[in-house]
Each structure stands twice: as C-alpha cells, then as structure tokens.
Design a protein around this motif. Structure first.
Motif, mmCIF file in Angstrom:
data_model
loop_
_atom_site.group_PDB
_atom_site.id
_atom_site.type_symbol
_atom_site.label_atom_id
_atom_site.label_comp_id
_atom_site.label_asym_id
_atom_site.label_seq_id
_atom_site.Cartn_x
_atom_site.Cartn_y
_atom_site.Cartn_z
ATOM 1 N N ARG A 17 0.831 -1.217 0.000
ATOM 2 C CA ARG A 17 0.000 0.000 0.000
ATOM 3 C C ARG A 17 0.867 1.270 0.000
ATOM 4 N N HIS A 18 1.910 1.262 -0.848
ATOM 5 C CA HIS A 18 2.751 2.450 -0.965
ATOM 6 C C HIS A 18 2.017 3.530 -1.763
ATOM 7 N N VAL A 19 1.937 4.721 -1.174
ATOM 8 C CA VAL A 19 1.287 5.862 -1.831
ATOM 9 C C VAL A 19 2.242 7.045 -1.779
ATOM 10 N N ASP A 20 2.379 7.745 -2.900
ATOM 11 C CA ASP A 20 3.227 8.952 -2.947
ATOM 12 C C ASP A 20 2.588 9.939 -3.914
ATOM 13 N N VAL A 21 1.968 10.972 -3.347
ATOM 14 C CA VAL A 21 1.202 11.944 -4.147
ATOM 15 C C VAL A 21 1.778 13.333 -3.968
ATOM 16 N N LEU A 22 1.966 14.041 -5.077
ATOM 17 C CA LEU A 22 2.371 15.448 -5.027
ATOM 18 C C LEU A 22 1.494 16.234 -5.988
ATOM 19 N N ASP A 23 0.716 17.165 -5.455
ATOM 20 C CA ASP A 23 -0.159 18.014 -6.269
ATOM 21 C C ASP A 23 0.143 19.463 -5.910
ATOM 22 N N GLU A 24 0.969 20.115 -6.727
ATOM 23 C CA GLU A 24 1.378 21.490 -6.417
ATOM 24 C C GLU A 24 0.204 22.453 -6.470
ATOM 25 N N ALA A 25 -0.766 22.177 -7.339
ATOM 26 C CA ALA A 25 -1.928 23.065 -7.453
ATOM 27 C C ALA A 25 -2.718 23.117 -6.154
ATOM 28 N N LEU A 26 -2.804 21.965 -5.466
ATOM 29 C CA LEU A 26 -3.538 21.901 -4.197
ATOM 30 C C LEU A 26 -2.619 22.044 -2.992
ATOM 31 N N SER A 27 -1.329 22.257 -3.253
ATOM 32 C CA SER A 27 -0.324 22.296 -2.174
ATOM 33 C C SER A 27 -0.438 21.044 -1.312
ATOM 34 N N ALA A 28 -0.527 19.892 -1.994
ATOM 35 C CA ALA A 28 -0.705 18.621 -1.294
ATOM 36 C C ALA A 28 0.482 17.709 -1.550
ATOM 37 N N GLN A 29 1.085 17.217 -0.475
ATOM 38 C CA GLN A 29 2.157 16.224 -0.549
ATOM 39 C C GLN A 29 1.833 15.163 0.485
ATOM 40 N N PHE A 30 1.605 13.942 -0.007
ATOM 41 C CA PHE A 30 1.202 12.858 0.889
ATOM 42 C C PHE A 30 1.905 11.573 0.484
ATOM 43 N N ALA A 31 2.498 10.894 1.449
ATOM 44 C CA ALA A 31 3.134 9.604 1.196
ATOM 45 C C ALA A 31 2.974 8.729 2.426
ATOM 46 N N ALA A 32 2.757 7.446 2.196
ATOM 47 C CA ALA A 32 2.579 6.511 3.309
ATOM 48 C C ALA A 32 2.971 5.102 2.869
ATOM 49 N N MET A 33 3.315 4.273 3.845
ATOM 50 C CA MET A 33 3.643 2.870 3.602
ATOM 51 C C MET A 33 3.011 2.024 4.696
ATOM 52 N N THR A 34 2.716 0.783 4.360
ATOM 53 C CA THR A 34 2.216 -0.179 5.336
ATOM 54 C C THR A 34 3.220 -1.317 5.453
ATOM 55 N N PHE A 35 3.634 -1.610 6.686
ATOM 56 C CA PHE A 35 4.567 -2.706 6.948
ATOM 57 C C PHE A 35 3.846 -3.776 7.758
ATOM 58 N N ASP A 36 3.760 -4.979 7.226
ATOM 59 C CA ASP A 36 3.201 -6.095 7.990
ATOM 60 C C ASP A 36 4.338 -6.741 8.766
ATOM 61 N N LEU A 37 4.377 -6.487 10.070
ATOM 62 C CA LEU A 37 5.472 -6.970 10.917
ATOM 63 C C LEU A 37 5.305 -8.440 11.291
ATOM 64 N N THR A 38 4.071 -8.830 11.561
ATOM 65 C CA THR A 38 3.736 -10.229 11.858
ATOM 66 C C THR A 38 2.384 -10.519 11.202
ATOM 67 N N ASP A 39 1.878 -11.709 11.411
ATOM 68 C CA ASP A 39 0.562 -12.051 10.842
ATOM 69 C C ASP A 39 -0.563 -11.277 11.520
ATOM 70 N N GLU A 40 -0.278 -10.719 12.717
ATOM 71 C CA GLU A 40 -1.330 -10.010 13.463
ATOM 72 C C GLU A 40 -1.079 -8.509 13.602
ATOM 73 N N LEU A 41 0.131 -8.060 13.281
ATOM 74 C CA LEU A 41 0.477 -6.657 13.560
ATOM 75 C C LEU A 41 0.890 -5.918 12.290
ATOM 76 N N ARG A 42 0.267 -4.790 12.067
ATOM 77 C CA ARG A 42 0.516 -3.962 10.876
ATOM 78 C C ARG A 42 0.938 -2.550 11.315
ATOM 79 N N PHE A 43 1.996 -2.033 10.703
ATOM 80 C CA PHE A 43 2.538 -0.711 11.061
ATOM 81 C C PHE A 43 2.238 0.258 9.922
ATOM 82 N N ILE A 44 1.399 1.264 10.216
ATOM 83 C CA ILE A 44 1.056 2.300 9.229
ATOM 84 C C ILE A 44 1.965 3.501 9.463
ATOM 85 N N SER A 45 2.758 3.854 8.461
ATOM 86 C CA SER A 45 3.712 4.960 8.634
ATOM 87 C C SER A 45 3.474 6.047 7.595
#
Length: 541
Positions: A88-116
C-alpha cells in the motif's frame, strides 16, 4: 551514545515474532518511509529486502536521509526489517492543491501492521502544506484518514505512526477515526511532529487516543512543540547532532535497545518555541492564510521549487525570497515583522491597538511628517552630551526590561537555569555591551556609526522596492513627484550611509546632524506633496 545503526546490528537477527516491536523500531520504520520508490511496482505485499534491492538496481537509494543511506541498507539486509512485507505504498504530489502525501504499510507479523506516514519532503508544496495546518484541514490530512480506514481488515492490529508532518497525519487520522473502528488501532507514535491546531480541529478528539499514544521529540525540537498535545505522554530523546538537525530520526540516541532519554529540552529551542507560540496566537486565520500564501508565492516567483535549491543557491536564494516578500502588501510584511518584535518584547504586538493608532494617524496624514520635522530640529539644536546621556538611558531601559522578562521566565520555570539559559545569555551580553559603552569613550560612537549607517542603507533598499512597485503599477507620467522623491532619497541615503560607515567623523553630533538632514528633507518633501494634493483637490471642486 549508541546509534540507530548499532541497534540494527544488535536486533537485526531477531524477527518481530521473536522480539516484539520497540520504540526504536518505530523510529526506523518511520524513517524508512522516506525511501523514494520511483518506478517500483508494489501491487501486492513484497519483502522490504526485495524492494530495496530493486531500488538500488534502478535509481539508487534516494530520500531525505542526509548521507545516512547506508542505514537503509543495514535495515534491508537484516532479518528484522528485510523480511517484513511492504504494501500500500502511496506517494502523491499536487502542487496546485499544495498537497504532498506519502505513506507505507509494513506487515510486521501475521497479526500486527505498522502504518507509517512520511513527513515533508524537499518540495515547496510539502512545506507550504506544513504551514497550512495552522489555519485549515489539509488534503494530506484527509488522505491520511482515508488511508487508515482502508488498512483496517479485521485480521491485523494497527500501529499508526509518523515523523514531522507525518506525525501530525498519524494524529489526525487516529483521532478522526470513528469510535466503532478505534479498537483496530492499538497504538499511535508521534515523532517530532506538530499537534492539531485548536482553531481548525476539535482537540477534544485527542482524548480518544491519549491512553494509547506516545510522543517523542529530540532535545532541540521546534516542529514537535507546535500546537503541542500535552494530553499525550512525552519522551525527550538525545541526539548525535546539534540544533535543528536533531529533527532527523537516524540521529536519535539508543541505550540498551531503548531510546536514550533526556530530562529537558535545549534552551535555544525553548526560546524559539515561546516566540512562535506567541506569534501564532497573535495572528488570526485570515492573517495566517495571507502570510502563508504570499510567502510561498514569493518563493515561487524566486524560481525555487525545492529546499535543495535553497541550499545549493545559498544566500542568493534567501535574498531573492526576501526581495519578493518585502515587495508584498504591507499586511504580510507586518505579520512577518511580528516575529522579531515578539522575540524582543516577549509579547506579540496588540494588532487591535496598533490598528486604532494607525487609523487615528491616517486621519491626519500630515501628523507623522510634522513629527519628523520637529525631531530634525531637535537633533540640530540638542548638545552632544545630552544626546549621549539620552542614548545611554534608552539602552539602560532596554536592558532593565530584558532583565525583568528573564527573571519572570526563571520564576515560571522554577529557576531552571538550563531551560532559560538562552535568555540569561542575552542579558549577560547586553550588560557587557552596556558596560563597554560606559567605559570605552569610542564605543558609543562606533556602535552609532554602524546602526545609523545600516539603517540608512535599509531605508534606501526599502525605497528602491517601493519605487519598483510604483513604476510597475503606474504609467511614466503618473505620480512623478513621488517617483522623483524616492529616487532622490535612495541616492542621498546611500551616499550618507557610505560616508558614515567608511569615513566617520569623530563625534556623535555629526551623526545626529546627518539624521536630522534626512528627516528634515523627507518631512518637507512629504508635507509639500500633501499640501499640493489638497490644493489641487480644492481647485477641482
């Protein structure tokens, strides 16, 4: 002091099943989110080790790692981080909206997910969005909430985290998640990032997560103290760097697998945060919006798109930005100038009082120039020893004021000298300079020559900007007297400033004469122009 790379060498051989997630793992995962994945396809979860290998083969490791790219390599080569799944890697840059957004999801174990959530990159659009959180809900915040909701699958517990602006996004997403979904979030980490602006967001929503959240800031923290979320527990971390470079997560210290903690913030950052807090509180939403828009319009007009360009161009880039900023409307310039005034007075200027005084003066346009005329006459006739005594008393009053402010802050800080050392040092320097003025005969003369000379140059520079704007806004023949006056003043001020700085006379009286001449000429010319306008308007009627 042990480092992040030391931690990777110690803990790298253990998976997250063998050794659970630690606070230092949080630092590393949030920093790994800055990795630029250009042309890397992640349509399904992939091992982090494989992703880094492909990045290295295509473009090399890129991102805001400040020369510490090798730590990304260390993480990818380790069992602990190399074997986790990235999705779920996302990397968005929209200068018109002054929007910069990026995030990643790391599945550390079968039960634990790290949203960064990634913090600000080096684009000016990203930096503008950082400023925008002081007056509006941003596009990045809305995307962060949608991203978090999409990560909920019923099978994983979620850790939500971020660094810098990413910390603000993590906080926004976690606090705005519906109550029935809150059980999916097991913990929230904020790493040196701003809180929610009270004028924009209902801060009572923070109570939803205060018992399952933790803030980390370095000793020298600026970003992490803005709109500070005091309800959320705080830990202060030591760093291998100095000043604002402590913002970098890879510089944070480690002690036996845990963050190396400190008891207090650096005095310099405490002072800066006090000034910024007072400045922000003194500016309403409209002023914040105008200031941010005009500031970044100035940066755009200067041809600067990234912070890297500012570093590469150095002082020339800063000069371009300042020229554009000073040529903006007076409201923006006044908002900008509140910062140094707030720092000096320990209190933001009262805008309402200032507006009332300004309106009363504007009603009598001639009044300021009559004041200038009287001041110039006084400068001609007052003896030198009275001028010296007056300047000495004025400096003494400033020092006494600063001492009172410092003592007040020390009392508030329960006489914590380390916390308020920045103000104490300022007082000591001022006292030293004042003692020098009393003992050294030429000291007052030398300081006076520098202050007056530089003031004249600044006055000329400001007039040059006004002249350029006037020429752009009017035809050649329009407002000619005003243009001539500005050109004359620019030339005259530069000549006087050069004379004072390069070939100063040996008495303070000369400087007062020079200043008196400038004020006399300026007041007479402006009064003449006002009289001419009144006379012309009466004849028209």
């Amino acid at each position: 002091m042990d480092s992040i790379s030391d931690y990777l060498r110690w803990y790298g051989e253990f998976s997250f099943d063998e050794k659970p997630l630690t606070e230092v793992d949080n630092f590393i995962l949030c920093k790994l989110t800055y990795l630029i994945l250009t042309d890397i396809k992640i349509t399904s979860p992939r091992k982090f080790r494989d992703v880094v290998a492909e990045v290295k083969s295509k473009s090399g490791i890129q991102g805001t790692f400040y020369g510490k790219e090798f730590i990304v390599d260390l993480a990818a080569e380790s069992k602990r981080f190399g074997d986790i799944y990235l999705s779920r890697h996302v990397d968005v840059l929209d200068e018109a909206l002054s929007a910069q957004f990026a995030a990643m999801t790391f599945d550390l174990t079968d039960e634990l997910r790290f949203i960064s959530y990634r913090g600000t990159d080096d684009t000016m659009a990203g930096w503008k969005e950082d400023f925008m959180i002081s007056f509006t809900e941003t596009e990045a915040q809305k995307k962060a909430l949608a991203y978090l909701k999409d990560a909920i699958d019923g099978n994983h517990k979620l850790i939500v985290a971020g660094h810098s602006k990413g910390a603000n996004l993590a906080l926004y997403a976690a606090t705005h998640l519906e109550d029935e979904l809150q059980d999916n979030v097991s913990f929230v980490y904020m790493n040196d990032g701003p809180g929610l602006c009270p004028e924009v967001c209902d801060k009572t929503c923070v109570s939803k997560i205060k018992d399952k959240a933790l803030r980390f800031i370095p000793e020298y923290s600026i970003f992490g103290k803005l709109f500070e979320e005091t309800e959320i527990p705080l830990k202060i971390v030591k760093s291998t760097e100095e000043g604002v470079m402590q913002h970098d997560l890879f510089t944070w210290g480690v002690d036996h697998g845990l963050p190396l903690l400190s008891d207090s913030n650096h005095p310099g950052s405490v002072f800066i945060n006090q000034v910024l807090d007072q400045w922000i509180e003194s500016c309403n939403d409209e002023k914040r919006i105008n200031f941010v828009n005009n500031l970044f319009n100035s940066i755009d007009k200067a041809g600067i798109k990234t912070t890297t360009q500012v570093v590469q161009k150095g002082p020339f880039a800063v000069e371009k930005i300042l020229i554009e900023l000073l040529s903006l409307d007076k409201k923006t310039v006044r908002t900008f100038m509140k910062l140094p005034i707030t720092a000096a007075l320990d209190k933001a200027p009262d805008s309402e009082k200032a507006t009332k005084i300004k309106k009363s003066i504007q009603a009598k346009e001639w009044l300021p120039y009559v004041g200038m005329l009287l001041t110039s006459i006084l400068l001609f006739i007052i003896p030198e020893y009275i001028l010296q005594a007056g300047i000495s008393l004025a400096l003494l009053a400033i020092i006494v004021f600063e001492v009172i402010v410092t003592v007040r802050h020390l009392i508030k800080a329960k006489w914590n000298l380390q916390e308020e050392s920045a103000r104490v040092y300022i007082c000591l320097v001022m006292l030293g300079i004042y003692a020098m003025l009393l003992v050294k005969e030429d000291a007052l003369f030398l300081i006076g020559s520098v202050v007056i000379g530089v003031s004249f140059l600044a006055w000329a520079y400001r007039n040059a900007i006004t002249f350029r704007n006037l020429c752009n806004e009017t035809d050649k023949k329009e407002r000619r007297p005003e243009k001539v006056k500005l050109v004359f003043e620019i030339v005259f001020l530069i000549i006087l400033a050069g004379f004072i700085l390069i070939a100063p006379k040996d008495t303070l009286a000369w400087y007062m004469v020079f200043l008196g001449v400038v004020l006399l000429i300026d007041s007479i010319v402006n009064l003449g122009m006002i009289f001419h306008r009144c006379y012309t308007s009466k004849r028209t009627i």
